[in-house]
Write an enzyme that holds these catalytic residues in place. Sequence first.
Site, PDB file in Angstrom:
ATOM      1  N   ARG A  50       0.825  -1.207   0.000  1.00 58.24           N
ATOM      2  CA  ARG A  50       0.000   0.000   0.000  1.00 58.24           C
ATOM      3  C   ARG A  50       0.862   1.262   0.000  1.00 58.24           C
ATOM      4  O   ARG A  50       0.347   2.360  -0.179  1.00 58.24           O
ATOM      5  CB  ARG A  50      -0.953  -0.042   1.194  1.00 58.24           C
ATOM      6  CG  ARG A  50      -2.063  -1.067   0.990  1.00 58.24           C
ATOM      7  CD  ARG A  50      -2.849  -1.325   2.250  1.00 58.24           C
ATOM      8  NE  ARG A  50      -4.007  -2.180   1.983  1.00 58.24           N
ATOM      9  CZ  ARG A  50      -4.719  -2.792   2.907  1.00 58.24           C
ATOM     10  NH1 ARG A  50      -4.398  -2.657   4.179  1.00 58.24           N
ATOM     11  NH2 ARG A  50      -5.751  -3.547   2.584  1.00 58.24           N
ATOM     12  N   LEU A  87       0.276 -11.611   4.099  1.00 62.75           N
ATOM     13  CA  LEU A  87      -0.298 -10.476   4.833  1.00 62.75           C
ATOM     14  C   LEU A  87      -0.625 -10.880   6.273  1.00 62.75           C
ATOM     15  O   LEU A  87      -0.646 -12.073   6.606  1.00 62.75           O
ATOM     16  CB  LEU A  87      -1.570 -10.008   4.125  1.00 62.75           C
ATOM     17  CG  LEU A  87      -1.386  -9.393   2.726  1.00 62.75           C
ATOM     18  CD1 LEU A  87      -2.747  -9.165   2.064  1.00 62.75           C
ATOM     19  CD2 LEU A  87      -0.597  -8.093   2.803  1.00 62.75           C
ATOM     20  N   LYS A 110       0.153 -19.353   6.765  1.00 61.58           N
ATOM     21  CA  LYS A 110      -0.652 -19.878   7.864  1.00 61.58           C
ATOM     22  C   LYS A 110      -0.801 -18.818   8.947  1.00 61.58           C
ATOM     23  O   LYS A 110       0.042 -17.925   9.051  1.00 61.58           O
ATOM     24  CB  LYS A 110      -0.023 -21.172   8.402  1.00 61.58           C
ATOM     25  CG  LYS A 110       1.453 -21.040   8.838  1.00 61.58           C
ATOM     26  CD  LYS A 110       1.600 -20.366  10.175  1.00 61.58           C
ATOM     27  CE  LYS A 110       2.965 -19.814  10.422  1.00 61.58           C
ATOM     28  NZ  LYS A 110       2.986 -18.845  11.530  1.00 61.58           N
TER      29      LYS A 110
END
Length: 346
Positions: A50, A87, A110
């Site tokens: 971002r 993420l 995970k």
Amino acid sequence: MSISDLDSKSSEELTPVRWGVLGASSFALNVSLPGMKRGPLTQLAALASRDVGKARDAARSLGIPRAYGSYEELLDDPEIDAIYNPLPNHLHVEWTARAARAGKHVLCEKPVALSARDAETLVAVQRQTGKLIAEAFMIRNHPQWHQARDWVRSGRIGDLVSVQAAFSFFNRDATNIRNRKDVGGGALYDIGCYAVNTSRFLFGREPARAIALLERDPDFGTDRLTSGLLDYGGAHLTFTCSTQAVAYQRVNAFGTKGRIELEIPFNAPADQPCKIFLDDGSTLNGSSARATVLPAVDQYHLQSEAFSRAIRTGGPIENPIEVAVGNMRVIDALVRSAESGRWEKI
């Protein structure tokens, strides 16, 4: 040409898979991506953050040719075949689903979700899109775990009756996502999930019920110490995980005739051989354990190459989304048990 013909092809005969990376986490930049970029079938083609400046710096550091200032731009790139999603935990389901619906295969870190119900939505997304979705338990690609499972299956330790796992590190950094409850931090989600996954791997079946004890950090609200017990029907997993204890990890698998010990079961070093021990129990001080030394491998490299090969050949993958849902069902039961103080069905 049949699937078996494709699966037997060498890496040189298959077209590399062009990968895009969501985010620029320190874990991805320093641990998983360096291993992934080594694979002939894994071509790191783009990275998105971002913050476009952060994306450019991260891409430059790893020799990734394209950088995007939004996740949407990456998913819109028609040249990207697969997405790696490292993420924060609370974003796994949303962006994995969005990537698959954008026509990309997805390897998601995970835990793939924060509940089994959320993970199940990805099964439906995979069915709808026809894209592969898998949870990135890199350990399932490491030769030491395949050796352990082979010994269990061949009866080298008799009947497997108990798996004991310990995994801990010390981290009280309030800004670290592992210590943030709002993004899915805590010991069970971050590292306890390994004990659940690998015990299911070794037993080859699902546990029936779970019980757990959980200690929360008074400042962060995350579980800093969690211990659990899984009932596999005449066999058990017992484990302890902690984000505020001395760094340590070990797995022991006990059978009726022998024992398997994995020295560094989870964070196996990419630049050092691994040792796995087989012990007939003839001594109590461990001197009867015989070590098998496995050559150094990068399990992140092996994982991405296996996933890329599955994309190109249609072959199986080690930890598909259905297996990931099973892991979350167990974790859900452990969380419920910590709240109820009793056994919970899975």
